[in-house]
Design a protein around this motif. Structure first.
Motif, PDB file in Angstrom:
ATOM      1  N   LEU A  57       0.817  -1.213   0.000  1.00  0.00           N
ATOM      2  CA  LEU A  57       0.000   0.000   0.000  1.00  0.00           C
ATOM      3  C   LEU A  57       0.849   1.260   0.000  1.00  0.00           C
ATOM      4  N   ILE A 303      -4.296   6.600 -10.014  1.00  0.00           N
ATOM      5  CA  ILE A 303      -4.863   5.541  -9.174  1.00  0.00           C
ATOM      6  C   ILE A 303      -4.662   4.179  -9.798  1.00  0.00           C
ATOM      7  N   LEU A 304      -4.906   4.097 -11.105  1.00  0.00           N
ATOM      8  CA  LEU A 304      -4.780   2.795 -11.760  1.00  0.00           C
ATOM      9  C   LEU A 304      -3.334   2.309 -11.745  1.00  0.00           C
ATOM     10  N   ILE A 306      -1.433   2.030  -9.386  1.00  0.00           N
ATOM     11  CA  ILE A 306      -1.220   1.156  -8.224  1.00  0.00           C
ATOM     12  C   ILE A 306      -1.393  -0.303  -8.633  1.00  0.00           C
ATOM     13  N   ALA A 307      -2.349  -0.535  -9.520  1.00  0.00           N
ATOM     14  CA  ALA A 307      -2.605  -1.908  -9.961  1.00  0.00           C
ATOM     15  C   ALA A 307      -1.375  -2.497 -10.636  1.00  0.00           C
ATOM     16  N   ILE A 310       0.822  -3.723  -7.865  1.00  0.00           N
ATOM     17  CA  ILE A 310       0.372  -4.735  -6.909  1.00  0.00           C
ATOM     18  C   ILE A 310      -0.073  -6.039  -7.572  1.00  0.00           C
ATOM     19  N   ILE A 311      -0.900  -5.947  -8.614  1.00  0.00           N
ATOM     20  CA  ILE A 311      -1.563  -7.163  -9.093  1.00  0.00           C
ATOM     21  C   ILE A 311      -0.594  -8.174  -9.721  1.00  0.00           C
ATOM     22  N   VAL A 383      -5.879  -3.019 -16.495  1.00  0.00           N
ATOM     23  CA  VAL A 383      -5.935  -3.453 -15.102  1.00  0.00           C
ATOM     24  C   VAL A 383      -6.889  -4.639 -14.951  1.00  0.00           C
TER      25      VAL A 383
ATOM     26  N   MET B 126      -6.133  -5.838  -0.185  1.00  0.00           N
ATOM     27  CA  MET B 126      -6.883  -4.586  -0.322  1.00  0.00           C
ATOM     28  C   MET B 126      -6.454  -3.844  -1.571  1.00  0.00           C
ATOM     29  N   GLY B 127      -5.135  -3.826  -1.819  1.00  0.00           N
ATOM     30  CA  GLY B 127      -4.646  -3.145  -3.010  1.00  0.00           C
ATOM     31  C   GLY B 127      -5.223  -3.749  -4.281  1.00  0.00           C
ATOM     32  N   ILE B 128      -5.244  -5.085  -4.335  1.00  0.00           N
ATOM     33  CA  ILE B 128      -5.774  -5.765  -5.518  1.00  0.00           C
ATOM     34  C   ILE B 128      -7.241  -5.414  -5.712  1.00  0.00           C
ATOM     35  N   LEU B 130      -9.080  -2.969  -4.396  1.00  0.00           N
ATOM     36  CA  LEU B 130      -9.311  -1.541  -4.630  1.00  0.00           C
ATOM     37  C   LEU B 130      -9.097  -1.190  -6.099  1.00  0.00           C
ATOM     38  N   THR B 131      -7.953  -1.623  -6.644  1.00  0.00           N
ATOM     39  CA  THR B 131      -7.662  -1.213  -8.017  1.00  0.00           C
ATOM     40  C   THR B 131      -8.561  -1.931  -9.021  1.00  0.00           C
TER      41      THR B 131
END
Lengths: 495, 441
Positions: A57, A303-304, A306-307, A310-311, A383, B126-128, B130-131
């Motif tokens: 995060l 914002i996107l 971040i994906a 993380i993903i 995403v 949460m990150g997954i 949320l996005t």
């Protein structure tokens, strides 16, 4: 930046013709995919370390501050220094990188003051920084490149349109000064409005201004007809250059510092004891994350992005236990997301499912009238594809997937049932308590349903572990050996 | 931190003052800022304040249960629900909010499913979520936008919030839903309090924690969903938790915290809504967040007891008192060793003994009239000598208490040598210690 672009283009021109290169750079799909892939690769590499350190995060926090950094740097540049608005300027990247590091330091400070818990500090910091940035954008910036929408989703679909032109032949830069015969001069009355007089009035004063003065690059000069011969130019999308350099930087960072990062991520105390500086490494990682977040901002918004961090690493984490493999798989997943995401935005998922057909089906089945063509945001679709790949990894991962877990649990349940039944038979067969071994009442000793016992017995008989003789269940020799083997191995073995 | 009834009462006073100040904003804005409270602004302000109350109250629980980031994920996750509800039913506020609630709710389940069945940690989950949810929402909004559906114009306001979109029927709906939420909260107050502070204890006492936690989370989701119109999906979490964080600084009691948070929330929501209704260039959500954050900063800085200002002051005071005590002791010992109560102690001697902090101590002592400056040195006054003797006496009693306290079965108190032991121990215990002291002498 410009010089590097030139070098890259000259390198590429060795392999492909100029026309093809221009065609490639003018293809929205190609540019969007390459750009998305570059973001995905650098994001996935850095995100892998963030994930392993439990700092996923932090990318969220950084992307929010970076927005504020960009907006403030943009305002300073355009308002105070009177520079032309340019979102790809290196200064924006430097400013925003500093802002990213500042976030990390700031949240650590807030946390250390002990007044606010960490989650609350982050939960408050995200929206505040974002809010200030949005207010600044709404209030002070009227430039098309920086509005609320681009903050949300970016403009990866039009990245191809913002280019630097590189000229290789017939390069003639044209400068028109007000004295030049080609200059077009317009006269404007400077005091007509104030005095309320017409321009013909003798009191009117005029200022002359040149409407086409300035410097023309070869491409611009050709476009407005200032030169006769067409220059040989290549139009290079700026976002590609910025993101390409950032990606190279990221790859260099994780390759050169592979050992150090690995050690600091898995055993920070040991790294410290061995004389590495895990703290400094953390900040270096944060700087890289900030830089990539800034570079990607123009394309996918704040914002996107971040994906992208993380993903893909999360999906890779479910597929492998090795860091080196994770660092390979995560970028592949991210790149696949970028590639198929463009199609999804146009309504085709992996070329298998066509959203327009589904929309048509929904419309006819439920009698609603949804718009029939699926045409959507490219960055968001990228995403979504990554998320689909994550879900696929979650379900089908050979070791950690839901299916694999279900199969493993089923097998364990079966092995346990077999051992319990065989153990029971072994105990009573040894001392000849045949009352305990009747085939039709055996299930009562386990509080099982008769069916369950039948299934278990059928399985054991098929494996030649037990036999049924005169309504008595007995172990075969083979079964006897099996029981003795697992009694040896089990912890609760009796003497 | 010790609590006593007086402190409790003073917090009620603070709450009253805050509420009065919040109300005073109305005439203030009319007179100073020239806001004209016409029908629209009144509606918007009322709606904003009501939403602030609802989210402020429930935000307290999110803050205390350390679920602030979950709130962030939940509010982002509402977006696809809004879009789908719009596709199904059109721009009908109630339906849009239900859609938002369902989407957030599914988001929570998704987060929990990931953390339960994989080895990913909650932050990654949460990150997954949320996005992914946010991307889905953006994709759907882009699809709706591209189709040129004229009535979608209002849908974008869910991203950054738009106070001007609030009409009277919305205010009534907010009030009704808010009332239901508060009644639930009131009925289950004890239970919610328990699972907030000690879920294990609650479970051990036979409360259904899972049910209660789910219910509380549902209420939080409702608060988030109601506030979306005003603050938008990205910033809603700020409106949810900022009043709670601010209120937490002023009090240690849940009831007071919730009330104070409601006042702060109403202030932030109302003021933010008014500002953005008057100046439409500024989106509502960000304005509310900035107002709420100023309340947080003021609370962090100035809240009595916990605030940074008081902490700094207290630290300074402590340092000064400590320095004074030590310097007094040094001078006294110097006197004893020279067997002359009127001797002048050279300042350099004290500085060599303790370092530069001596000056702080001497200033304080001189101010108290315990020492006087005599050409380059210091001499104890009569009062100073008395104080030094009393202090020495006190320290001796502490020493004896430490050694013989257990043996004599004296009452247990925390050893704090800055304090007078006679104020902490009962009289008979002091008598025993005095006896020992005389025996030793």
């Amino acid at each position: 930046m410009y010089a590097i672009e030139s070098l890259v283009i000259q390198f590429l021109l060795n392999f492909v013709g100029r026309e093809e290169l221009n065609a490639f750079f003018r293809d929205p799909r190609a540019v969007a995919t390459v750009l998305g892939a570059l973001i995905a690769i650098s994001g996935a590499l850095l995100g892998t370390y963030l994930l392993l350190r439990g700092m996923s995060l932090t990318s969220d926090a950084i992307s929010h501050t970076v927005l504020l950094g960009i907006v403030v740097a943009f305002l300073i540049m355009t308002r105070l220094l009177n520079q032309p608005p340019d979102l790809a300027s290196p200064w924006l990247i430097v400013g925003a990188g500093a802002a990213g590091v500042a976030t990390v330091v700031l949240t650590e400070l807030i946390q250390r003051s002990g007044l606010v818990k960490q989650d609350a500090a982050l939960g408050l910091a995200f929206p505040l920084l974002f809010a200030v940035a949005v207010i600044l954008v709404a209030r002070f910036i009227d430039d098309v490149h920086l509005d609320a929408d681009s903050v949300m989703v970016g403009e990866i679909g039009v990245a191809w349109a913002n280019t630097n032109s590189h000229c290789f032949e017939n390069c003639e830069t044209v400068v028109i000064t007000p004295d030049d015969p080609r200059a077009e001069v317009s006269r404007q009355c400077s005091n007509c409005r104030d005095l309320g007089i017409s321009p013909r009035d003798p009191k009117a004063e005029f200022i002359e201004s040149c409407t086409n003065c300035g410097e023309y690059s070869p491409a611009q000069a050709w476009q407005v007809g200032l030169i006769d011969e067409e220059p040989a130019t290549v139009f290079f999308p700026r976002a590609l250059a910025v993101m390409g350099i950032l990606t190279l930087l990221t790859i260099g960072f994780v390759t050169i510092l592979y050992k150090e990062l690995k050690l600091a991520s898995f055993d920070s105390a040991l790294a410290q004891a061995l004389g590495f500086r895990p703290g400094a490494l953390t900040y270096a990682l944060m700087v890289m994350v900030s830089l990539v977040a800034v570079g990607a901002f123009d394309a996918v918004g704040s914002i996107l992005v971040i994906a992208f961090f993380i993903i893909p690493p999360a999906a890779a984490y479910l597929l492998t236990d090795r860091l080196s493999l994770m660092l390979l798989i995560a970028p592949v997943i991210g790149t696949a997301g970028a590639y198929f995401g463009y199609d999804l935005a146009r309504g085709s998922l992996f070329g298998l499912v066509h959203l327009n057909d589904i929309l048509a089906w929904i419309n006819t089945t439920f009698g609603v009238s949804l718009p029939a063509t699926w045409d959507s945001s490219i960055s968001a679709s990228m995403v979504l594809v990554m998320a689909i790949l994550f879900i696929a990894a979650w379900v089908f991962s050979p070791r950690y997937g839901l299916v694999a877990t279900l199969i493993r649990r089923g097998r364990q349940r079966r092995v346990f049932a077999d051992q319990v039944v065989m153990g029971h038979i072994y105990n009573h067969q040894q001392i000849g308590e045949t009352g305990e071994l009747a085939a039709d009442s055996l299930h009562q000793h386990f509080d099982w349903t008769p069916t369950r016992m039948q299934i278990a017995l059928a399985r054991l008989r098929a494996l030649n572990l037990v036999r049924v003789q005169d309504n008595l269940v007995l172990l075969t020799d083979h079964g006897m050996q099996a029981v003795e083997a697992f009694r040896q191995n089990s912890l609760g073995v009796r003497a | 931190m010790p609590q006593n009834p007086t402190e409790d009462r003073s917090v009620w006073l603070v709450i009253g003052v805050m509420a009065a100040l919040a109300l005073l904003f109305v005439p203030f804005s009319q007179i100073v800022l020239g806001v004209n409270y016409d029908y629209t602004v009144r509606t918007v302000a009322l709606g904003g304040a009501l939403l602030g109350v609802v989210s402020g109250v429930l935000g307290c629980f999110a803050v205390l249960r350390r679920q602030s980031l979950l709130g962030d994920a939940l509010s982002h996750a509402a977006l696809p629900g809004v879009a789908i509800a719009f596709l199904v039913a059109g721009r009908e506020l109630g339906v849009l909010l239900i859609g938002a609630g369902v989407a957030s709710w599914v988001g929570v389940q998704f987060i929990q499913a990931i953390t339960r069945t994989t080895r990913l940690k909650q932050d990654a989950a949460m990150g997954i979520t949320l996005t992914t949810w946010f991307a889905l929402g953006i994709a759907l909004l882009a699809y709706i936008q591209a189709s040129g559906n004229a009535s979608q114009a209002g849908l974008n306001t869910f991203i950054f919030g738009q106070a001007a979109a609030i009409v009277e029927s919305d205010v009534i709906m907010i009030a009704v839903v808010g009332a239901v939420v508060f009644i639930t909260l009131g009925l289950l107050w004890k239970e919610f309090k328990l699972i907030t502070f000690d879920p294990e204890f609650a479970g051990a006492n036979g409360f259904h924690i899972t049910v209660l936690q789910t219910l509380l989370l549902t209420l939080i989701v409702i608060a988030i969903v109601l506030g979306l119109q005003l603050a938008g999906v990205i910033l809603m979490v700020g409106m949810l938790i900022a009043p709670g964080i601010a209120a937490r600084q002023w009090t240690h009691r849940l009831g007071q915290m919730v009330l104070l948070s409601a006042v702060f929330g109403a202030f932030a929501g109302g003021v933010g809504a008014i500002i953005s209704a008057v100046d439409t260039d500024v989106p509502t959500g960000p304005t509310i967040i900035v107002v709420a954050f100023s309340v947080v900063v003021i609370s962090l800085g100035f809240a009595p007891g916990r605030g940074l200002l008081w902490t700094l002051l207290r630290a300074r005071q402590d340092r000064r008192r400590f320095a004074a005590q030590n310097v007094l002791r040094d001078i006294y010992l110097y006197n004893l060793s020279h067997d002359d109560p009127d001797i002048v102690v050279p300042q350099q001697f004290l500085v060599d003994l303790r370092g530069s902090i001596v000056r702080t101590g001497l200033t304080a002592l001189e101010h108290n009239g315990a020492v006087v400056r005599v050409n380059g040195g210091w001499r104890l006054t009569g009062a100073g000598l008395q104080a030094a003797e009393a202090d020495a006496h006190n320290q001796q009693l502490w020493d004896l208490y430490r050694v013989y306290g257990d043996e004599l079965k004296l009452p247990l108190v925390a050893e704090d040598r800055q304090k007078d032991i006679r104020a902490l121990l009962p009289e008979h215990a002091i008598e025993r210690l005095e006896d020992l002291r005389e025996g030793a002498a």
